[in-house]
Design a protein around this motif. Structure first.
Motif, PDB file in Angstrom:
ATOM      1  N   THR A  94       4.296   2.357 -10.212  1.00  0.00           N
ATOM      2  CA  THR A  94       3.502   1.778 -11.296  1.00  0.00           C
ATOM      3  C   THR A  94       4.163   0.545 -11.886  1.00  0.00           C
ATOM      4  O   THR A  94       3.613  -0.087 -12.782  1.00  0.00           O
ATOM      5  CB  THR A  94       3.275   2.786 -12.437  1.00  0.00           C
ATOM      6  OG1 THR A  94       4.547   3.298 -12.838  1.00  0.00           O
ATOM      7  CG2 THR A  94       2.372   3.921 -12.009  1.00  0.00           C
ATOM      8  N   ARG A 127       7.796   5.062 -11.443  1.00  0.00           N
ATOM      9  CA  ARG A 127       8.279   4.698 -10.108  1.00  0.00           C
ATOM     10  C   ARG A 127       8.292   3.180 -10.042  1.00  0.00           C
ATOM     11  O   ARG A 127       7.256   2.538 -10.231  1.00  0.00           O
ATOM     12  CB  ARG A 127       7.381   5.283  -9.017  1.00  0.00           C
ATOM     13  CG  ARG A 127       7.694   6.743  -8.769  1.00  0.00           C
ATOM     14  CD  ARG A 127       7.267   7.231  -7.397  1.00  0.00           C
ATOM     15  NE  ARG A 127       8.134   8.312  -6.974  1.00  0.00           N
ATOM     16  CZ  ARG A 127       7.960   9.042  -5.873  1.00  0.00           C
ATOM     17  NH1 ARG A 127       6.940   8.789  -5.073  1.00  0.00           N
ATOM     18  NH2 ARG A 127       8.820   9.987  -5.559  1.00  0.00           N
ATOM     19  N   PHE A 163       0.829  -1.204   0.000  1.00  0.00           N
ATOM     20  CA  PHE A 163       0.000   0.000   0.000  1.00  0.00           C
ATOM     21  C   PHE A 163       0.867   1.259   0.000  1.00  0.00           C
ATOM     22  O   PHE A 163       0.551   2.243  -0.667  1.00  0.00           O
ATOM     23  CB  PHE A 163      -0.953  -0.003   1.202  1.00  0.00           C
ATOM     24  CG  PHE A 163      -1.989  -1.095   1.130  1.00  0.00           C
ATOM     25  CD1 PHE A 163      -2.407  -1.606  -0.101  1.00  0.00           C
ATOM     26  CD2 PHE A 163      -2.545  -1.634   2.285  1.00  0.00           C
ATOM     27  CE1 PHE A 163      -3.356  -2.625  -0.179  1.00  0.00           C
ATOM     28  CE2 PHE A 163      -3.495  -2.643   2.212  1.00  0.00           C
ATOM     29  CZ  PHE A 163      -3.901  -3.139   0.985  1.00  0.00           C
ATOM     30  N   MET A 184      -5.349  -0.600 -10.541  1.00  0.00           N
ATOM     31  CA  MET A 184      -4.443   0.501 -10.239  1.00  0.00           C
ATOM     32  C   MET A 184      -3.656   0.981 -11.465  1.00  0.00           C
ATOM     33  O   MET A 184      -2.860   1.917 -11.361  1.00  0.00           O
ATOM     34  CB  MET A 184      -3.469   0.084  -9.128  1.00  0.00           C
ATOM     35  CG  MET A 184      -4.136  -0.310  -7.802  1.00  0.00           C
ATOM     36  SD  MET A 184      -5.159   1.031  -7.091  1.00  0.00           S
ATOM     37  CE  MET A 184      -3.894   2.230  -6.657  1.00  0.00           C
ATOM     38  N   LEU A 235       2.040   1.715  -3.534  1.00  0.00           N
ATOM     39  CA  LEU A 235       0.970   2.169  -4.440  1.00  0.00           C
ATOM     40  C   LEU A 235       0.623   3.632  -4.170  1.00  0.00           C
ATOM     41  O   LEU A 235       0.468   4.422  -5.097  1.00  0.00           O
ATOM     42  CB  LEU A 235      -0.274   1.293  -4.272  1.00  0.00           C
ATOM     43  CG  LEU A 235      -0.149  -0.134  -4.824  1.00  0.00           C
ATOM     44  CD1 LEU A 235      -1.350  -0.974  -4.386  1.00  0.00           C
ATOM     45  CD2 LEU A 235      -0.020  -0.127  -6.345  1.00  0.00           C
ATOM     46  N   LYS A 236       0.540   3.958  -2.903  1.00  0.00           N
ATOM     47  CA  LYS A 236       0.201   5.336  -2.533  1.00  0.00           C
ATOM     48  C   LYS A 236       1.281   6.302  -3.038  1.00  0.00           C
ATOM     49  O   LYS A 236       0.992   7.434  -3.418  1.00  0.00           O
ATOM     50  CB  LYS A 236       0.069   5.424  -1.006  1.00  0.00           C
ATOM     51  CG  LYS A 236      -0.338   6.780  -0.477  1.00  0.00           C
ATOM     52  CD  LYS A 236      -1.826   7.002  -0.595  1.00  0.00           C
ATOM     53  CE  LYS A 236      -2.165   8.485  -0.481  1.00  0.00           C
ATOM     54  NZ  LYS A 236      -3.492   8.798  -1.018  1.00  0.00           N
ATOM     55  N   ALA A 237       2.516   5.835  -3.032  1.00  0.00           N
ATOM     56  CA  ALA A 237       3.618   6.682  -3.499  1.00  0.00           C
ATOM     57  C   ALA A 237       3.655   6.783  -5.027  1.00  0.00           C
ATOM     58  O   ALA A 237       4.497   7.470  -5.582  1.00  0.00           O
ATOM     59  CB  ALA A 237       4.949   6.144  -2.976  1.00  0.00           C
ATOM     60  N   GLY A 238       2.791   6.029  -5.681  1.00  0.00           N
ATOM     61  CA  GLY A 238       2.733   6.145  -7.134  1.00  0.00           C
ATOM     62  C   GLY A 238       3.565   5.124  -7.877  1.00  0.00           C
ATOM     63  O   GLY A 238       3.859   5.294  -9.060  1.00  0.00           O
ATOM     64  N   ILE A 263      -1.220  -0.571 -13.103  1.00  0.00           N
ATOM     65  CA  ILE A 263       0.210  -0.809 -12.885  1.00  0.00           C
ATOM     66  C   ILE A 263       0.649  -2.079 -13.619  1.00  0.00           C
ATOM     67  O   ILE A 263      -0.187  -2.840 -14.108  1.00  0.00           O
ATOM     68  CB  ILE A 263       0.528  -0.993 -11.385  1.00  0.00           C
ATOM     69  CG1 ILE A 263      -0.271  -2.186 -10.834  1.00  0.00           C
ATOM     70  CG2 ILE A 263       0.205   0.269 -10.610  1.00  0.00           C
ATOM     71  CD1 ILE A 263       0.210  -2.668  -9.488  1.00  0.00           C
TER      72      ILE A 263
END
Ligand SMILES: Cc1ncc(C[n+]2csc(CCOP(=O)(O)OP(=O)(O)O)c2C)c(N)n1
Ligand SMILES: Cc1ncc(C[n+]2csc(CCOP(=O)(O)OP(=O)(O)O)c2C)c(N)n1
Ligand code: SF4
Ligand code: SF4
Ligand SMILES: [Mg+2]
Ligand SMILES: [Mg+2]
Lengths: 286, 598, 286, 598
Positions: B234, B284, B226, B258, B229-232, B260
């Protein structure tokens, strides 16, 4: 309009005079020019070796990585940029020795990249040891009594690994080289170009003369590149006659990128990530 | 110059704690049963910590799942069990000694032949329950035996059976109403059986207890996922390896949702190289592995260092050396992570110690990676990554995405000379600009060989000094950006435990337990990052403590050695554990008493 | 006289009940017994995986190494012991994924070892991810939408890599398994045995039923194992019919050991090294 | 508890030194010419040290070869050149500043357009010599230009041309008499040209000088190879990588003669795994590589640790990180080598500092590996491995092969239980027995997973503690077996330089040069091994010194950090160099003067 001059690099090219790598460099420039792809319009990724210096000798986006590792790096780049052509250049030691497992797996993954294999059948940069493609019996720094292993044949190996475009070209036939690189760039999926590239310093067997006497064009003999069996038989041909051209091409197979749902939202590298919402993922954990 | 002081929570009322272990043959759903139980308690705002022990095999071995529940805060597992639920005989053989005096052993009387007199102790209650029969009556004898056991556990905890039902419903939602109902009935049967046949069983008084705040329960791997994912993030590439695999397993299901890419590769070298490629291209990117895979990644780690590619690597430690105890826990890769790869280059090594840090430090890892264009290693271990932990919430306050000097084509013009972009421009802070590839009129070259400002290979002596200096200079600002040591417990404690990573959890639990015994002058100094280190600050913090005792889940005390090297403070007393099993508060307390002569 | 009982190990065998690995274990015991090779008469070398536990489940000299690395370890052992049979057992992830480049190079080196590839088309020990041989489209823990890569075909890959003995067997056909292992042990050179081994826990496609309906014997169809072209065509066959047997065998090619002059003085492991003379090497340096 | 004190040699008469550099385009035989010249001087019992600088390319780049000659002892290269011989203009551009006042620049007047006024200094003699013309007259214009230059050098050194002739004859012996003669004539032509046209050139008085003892001259790689062969190595596997490749190149030629196997592999993972296999099977086995390849070997290093397989790994360092400056020198892998691979296991790290140590420590490495059944890393670097050095002889006194507990089948019976051999028997000294495989009625299992005494995978907690304890216990005796620090120079020096590996050579040369300047209270403390370390002893040795200054060819001072970690002694002052070029005595002296305020 792109011209080959656009690709001229600032660097002094330090390959040996007469090295087959010059041919690859020039053919690549011409292929890109003819496809109207400019210096910012593609990325070239290399491993380590004489071959791997190419990104510095061409004015083109590039990444000079590690020995044997160009293919996975190119895969990561391709998946992130999505819309740019990505060209991996590897040596034969680089691509088939230390990087052998990446070769097989990149092929079967059908990543949409071009792989130019600088096949000089020797280790150039480290001054002349045996490569996986070195002719049986050839004496090198590490095989004073001659190589005892069967050489790897990149074309059949790529075919067996599921590559969707498998071709061979030769730097002594510049037109063919340019044409093959163009076809590879245009192909959707993993495209191997086994590129015969004499190493004038360390390989005294596979010379320009050697190849000039032996190469012929598959298309002149009615080869059907959609026929895997034919491709395989031709792929094994390596002796008095050495075929050039596209051994096999399969256009229908989806590329790795096509199969990834995450790419549907546009290229990863351009995604807005400033405030990603994950609340729906965390909620069930409460 | 001090540590960040974290006051330990103060709760009203006395703490009520409960510890349960379920054990049985591998392949019979012990782990998912345990997971359901942990969530059931957590739903009611009780704090839980849970961990499964699984040998590296698929079936036939012995699995256990331990759950610790508390009305206050369960930082970690503790050793003493209140109930042991045995689906096979081996469970009793291996774990009966850990049951607290007055505790109980429940066993499946359908599968286990057992007699109280087989036990070397008579301070336990032994409760036969026909789990298989009950399961057969209400669902399926083999498949739902563990669900019956869940009902038994809830009854033993004197808790509400409804708590379990919601979680069962959620867990089996894809299997259809019939299966859900059968499971609920099976659980109820176990619950009722206990209530009926053992009405006098010791009551722990959990019933009705609700901890103040609602909270979340998940594994460290989930929190890491998480955070990423929150930090972006991909792009994630990985090769299966305990305890990192669940990150990949989770992400492949989120690819579409998401947007990704999560890709299993042919090996760890490919995994890290793909991530490096994707990151150089501007996504990222992250990879995750354990020690053996990390070995294979070390060369590419240096590539990220030399070519200055941002990269996040999750290193989930397990018991080494080599394949060691492949599914067990250890913290023995600290010095390896700090020194891995030839040559010298800046890197950051983060060592989260609990769920929240898994989330926030993974998030921060991406910012550090982008800001300094370096590889950042986030270290976990089996207990942190695969253990189930509790947190009030995932703190994302104060976190925002910082991509550092990833410039637009316009901003980049400043670094263009003769039409060439200076990817490695020498700047005051040592950080060079980078851009996206493609269609911007600029050419950008990354290089893992020493290079000039344009990224072309160049071997000049002065250039080399400049480039090394530029890269190493980044350490300066980076050091200030690292999460500082945290002091848990009293500032002027008689003795301070010093640890890193997952040891924070049993460390804090030990403080709580020691305070309960009257030893309230103990604090715990947690290092949430180990490299780079503000060595003056760390030295000052350490020197201020009256007495220091290292606590590490390894053989030699690697953090202690590391601190000695950089701060000059030698920590002689070390509480070490290297048997592949998690550090427990009990173990810490026992050894600390020896050290302190208490 | 060796009996299969001699190979009984002390260890509890913790493979899942019904696992195809039991078949490999039993076939290996029988093959060794029939060849009169005792527990001290061979060395079995494994990587990491369910397959790799085999050395503990048989009373036989063994080395349980690292994931993907059984083949080079086996090569080193073979070159040092020279006269003992060396048997490498690998998983399919182990042998074709992480160990892919060793596979190709061991084959072309023609090291005199047997390579039993436990082909369950899945990652067993790590609980069910996709392997390089997993069927396209199969859903696994890491491919919830199905595998998108072309599976690797071990038989053609070994053929292309220059292996001198390439066979396939199936644990559901115990007699064939024993016979194939024996032939592989008797072969001088690198011998691949692609061994179909159902993973009852994680592979619900390649089950015993699946194979039972499809396998047939090459020898029943007059296959000529000295003919590389035939071997290649049969090697690609994987669908309604799955061939078992020896696809290809070439007996004349010298093994790596034959080519190494250093082995002429006897096995390395038995060399007297108590006082090696190097004075003739140092003298020219003075 | 003291360092081994090595008195520095005392010679009669004043030292006469000479330093020559030949430079030109890559691909023109600069390196082999330099090699011939070095041998020519050495043949006359002069001491030499020589080093080539080659960028990582095949042709067209700039190569240099520097030779330092001394009547006493040339421990290393020094910076100042007496003669610079330039085959191209770049040689002058890059190196003219290093020529000592009063020195000379010789250039090929056929190829280089050069004018004294191009030079920023007027304290040099500039000597045009038509090298190409002379070569064309006596042999072959392009091929023998370098041979003419050799004659020039010998003339400049005022040495006997005959010295050169013998070496030329040896060097070209496979090419036939015609080539030999042409080369000898070409050399003579260069020699005569100088004598005739520059009769007044500064005479260094080497002529007639003969150093007392005859001695040998070779590269570190040669000494390492000889050490390994003498120790009974019969198996070497490697993948080409500078500066380790020459070991493989040399060994492949000796396969028949020495009855060994030397094999190029597909990568470094295969190289180390083959060596591990061969070693487990009973052969003495070794692999060699540089940092990038060592990265790939780290996982298998741990395998050797866990499975207790004796193994020798030569790690020839070069300039990192990543591909860095692939053909240049650095000492930046110390902490990586000590900590490489996950988990904890005993290993030894040897750091030879000169030719003799290359030989003896490689030899000893095999004994340590066998005695303790561990991986032993022998660290070199480009200057040590590929530089040409001098030694009186290769000391093999006191060395004898010790295979440790490699038992015969009879001896092994003691460790047999139920017909099974206990490969990992728990013993008092932590060292278990091993046997050869095959035909002895015994079954032996090696295992890289945690195992019981029989080698079968076993995860028990007590077993794990026992096995870890057993393995780590070996460190105790091993520590005593490691070569101790050596103190060169006066025992009570005002300042002691502290270094490891190849820095010993310029370190000792610096002592000599400093003494020449009157600073005779300087000593050099050399660490020929860095792990494990008798930390009490090392600490005592360090604490006894009046003042310590670290000298390392890296950015951060890794030995200093390492000593701080384990001895508590912090060395603040560090003379560091990280430009890819070798450490020189001049550099040490210059920075030391700054530190000491001299
Ligand atoms: C991990 C690692 N091992 C070894 C090397 C040394 N090395 C550099 S290039 C090379 C091989 C070059 O041969 P090839 O790949 O055929 O490329 P070529 O130079 O012929 O183009 C080797 C072994 C390295 N850089 N990294
Ligand atoms: C370097 C490394 N990476 C990953 C792992 C984890 N791992 C253990 S076994 C395995 C794969 C098992 O699959 P396969 O090779 O097909 O063998 P099987 O279990 O199916 O027999 C993996 C990924 C490891 N041990 N080492
Ligand atoms: S060594 Fe060979 S491949 Fe390398 S630059 Fe020279 S000719 Fe080309
Ligand atoms: S997981 Fe599959 S391969 Fe592994 S033991 Fe079980 S059935 Fe066999
Ligand atoms: Mg090559
Ligand atoms: Mg498998």
């Amino acid at each position: 309009m792109v011209t080959t001059q656009d690709f001229k690099s600032r660097m002094h090219i330090d390959w040996c005079p007469g090295c087959g790598n010059f041919g690859i460099l020039n053919a690549l420039k011409r292929a890109l020019t003819q496809l109207d792809i400019g210096p910012d319009g593609a990325v070239v990724v290399s491993g380590i070796g004489c071959s791997a210096k190419l990104p510095h000798f061409i004015n083109l986006n590039g990444f000079h990585t590690l020995h044997g590792r160009a293919l996975p790096a190119a895969t990561g780049i391709k998946l992130a940029v999505d819309d740019l052509p990505v060209i991996a250049v590897t040596g034969d030691g680089d691509g088939l020795g230390i990087g052998g497992t990446h070769f097989i797996h990149t092929a079967r993954r059908n990543v949409d990249i071009v792989h130019i294999l600088h096949n000089n059948a020797v280790y150039g940069l480290t001054t002349g040891q045996a490569a996986p493609t070195t002719k049986r019996g050839m004496r090198t720094k590490t095989t004073p009594r001659g190589v005892v292993e069967e050489p790897i044949q990149p074309v059949p190996l790529a075919l067996v690994s599921g590559a969707t475009f498998v071709a061979r070209t030769y730097v002594g036939d510049m037109e063919h080289c340019v044409e093959t690189f163009k076809a590879a760039i245009n192909h959707k999926g993993y495209a191997l170009v086994d590129t015969l590239q004499p190493c004038v310093t360390f390989n005294k067997i596979y010379t320009y003369d050697f190849y000039n006497e032996r190469v012929y064009h598959l298309r002149d003999e009615g080869h059907d590149p959609t026929d895997m069996k034919q491709a395989m038989l031709r792929g094994y041909e390596w002796g008095d006659r050495i075929p050039l051209g596209v051994f096999y091409q399969e256009e229908a197979r989806p590329t790795l990128g096509d199969e990834l749902p995450g790419l549907k939202k546009g290229p990863l590298c351009k995604r807005d990530i400033s405030d990603v919402d994950i609340s729906h993922l965390v909620r069930p954990m409460m | 110059m001090t540590a960040e002081v974290i006051p330990e929570e103060i709760y009203d009322g006395e703490e009520v704690k409960l510890s349960i272990m379920i054990g049985g043959e591998a392949g019979y759903g012990i782990v998912s049963a345990g997971d359901i139980l942990a969530r059931a308690f957590a739903k009611c705002s009780l704090h839980v910590a849970a961990y499964s022990e699984i040998p590296s095999l698929i079936r036939g071995g012995h699995n256990t799942f331990q759950i610790c529940v508390s009305t206050h805060k369960a930082h970690s597992l503790w050793r003493a069990l209140d109930f042991l639920v045995a689906l096979d005989h081996l469970t009793i053989d291996l774990n009966a000694l850990n049951v607290s005096p007055g505790g109980s052993i429940v066993y499946d009387s359908d599968s286990v032949k057992f007699d109280q007199s087989d036990l070397d102790r008579d301070d336990l209650t032994v409760m036969p329950v026909p789990l298989k029969t009950l399961a057969g009556e209400h669902g399926h004898a083999d498949l739902m035996r563990n669900t019956v056991a869940l009902g038994v556990c809830v009854a033993l905890a004197n808790y509400r059976c409804e708590a379990l039902q919601g979680v069962l419903r959620e867990h089996f939602k894809l299997k259809g109403e019939k299966i859900i109902e059968a499971n609920i009935r099976s659980a109820r049967a176990g619950y009722d059986y206990v209530k009926e046949h053992f009405p006098d069983i010791r009551i722990l008084g959990l019933d009705g207890q609700v901890c103040g705040r609602p909270h979340i329960v998940m594994t460290g791997n989930q929190a890491i996922t998480f955070g990423a994912l929150k930090a972006g993030m991909t792009f994630y590439s990985g090769y299966p390896m305990t305890p990192a695999s669940p990150i990949l397993h989770q992400l492949v299901h989120l690819e579409e949702d998401m947007g990704i890419v999560a890709k299993q590769t042919e090996d760890e070298i490919s995994a890290i190289m793909m991530a490096i490629g994707a990151s150089a291209a501007g996504a990222r990117a992250m990879t995750g592995t354990s020690g053996g895979g990390f070995c294979l990644m070390t060369e590419a780690l240096g590539l990220a260092g030399e070519a200055e590619v941002p990269l996040v690597v999750m290193l989930g430690q397990r018991t080494g050396p080599a394949t060691g105890l492949a599914t067990r826990t250890e913290q023995a890769d600290l010095l390896f992570a700090i020194h891995a790869s030839q040559g010298e280059f800046p890197r950051a090594v983060l060592t989260p110690g609990d769920l929240n840090e898994c989330f926030t430090l993974t998030y921060q890892a991406f910012n550090l990676a982008d800001r300094y264009q370096i590889p950042v290693i986030v270290m976990g271990d089996r207990i942190l990554n695969e253990g189930i932990h509790c947190a009030t919430r995932l703190e994302d306050e104060g976190l925002s995405v910082d991509r550092g000097k990833l410039l637009s084509a316009e901003e980049a013009q400043e670094f263009v000379e003769d039409g060439h972009f200076k990817r490695y421009a020498i700047t005051n802070d040592g950080i060079s600009p980078r851009i996206l590839w493609g269609g911007n009129g600029l050419v950008q070259t990354y290089n893992g060989n020493e290079h000039n400002e344009f990224g072309d290979t160049y071997e000049g002596r002065r250039n080399r000094r400049g480039m090394m200096g530029k890269r190493m200079h980044k350490m300066k600002a980076l050091t200030k950006d690292m999460p500082p040591p945290q002091l848990h417990g009293p500032r002027d404690a008689e003795v301070t435990l010093v640890g890193w990573g997952s040891t924070k959890m049993p460390g804090r639990e030990a403080l709580k337990m020691l305070a309960g015994e009257g030893h309230d002058s103990v604090s715990y100094l947690h290092f949430p990052s180990v490299w780079p280190m503000d060595t003056d600050r760390a030295g000052a913090i350490l020197r201020k403590r009256e007495r220091l005792v290292g606590v590490e889940t390894n053989f030699s005390g690697q953090l202690c050695d590391h601190l000695a090297s950089h701060t000059g403070v030698h920590i002689e007393d070390r509480i070490l554990k290297y048997d592949g099993r998690p550090m427990t508060p009990n173990y810490i307390i026992q050894l600390l008493k020896g050290v302190m002569g208490w």
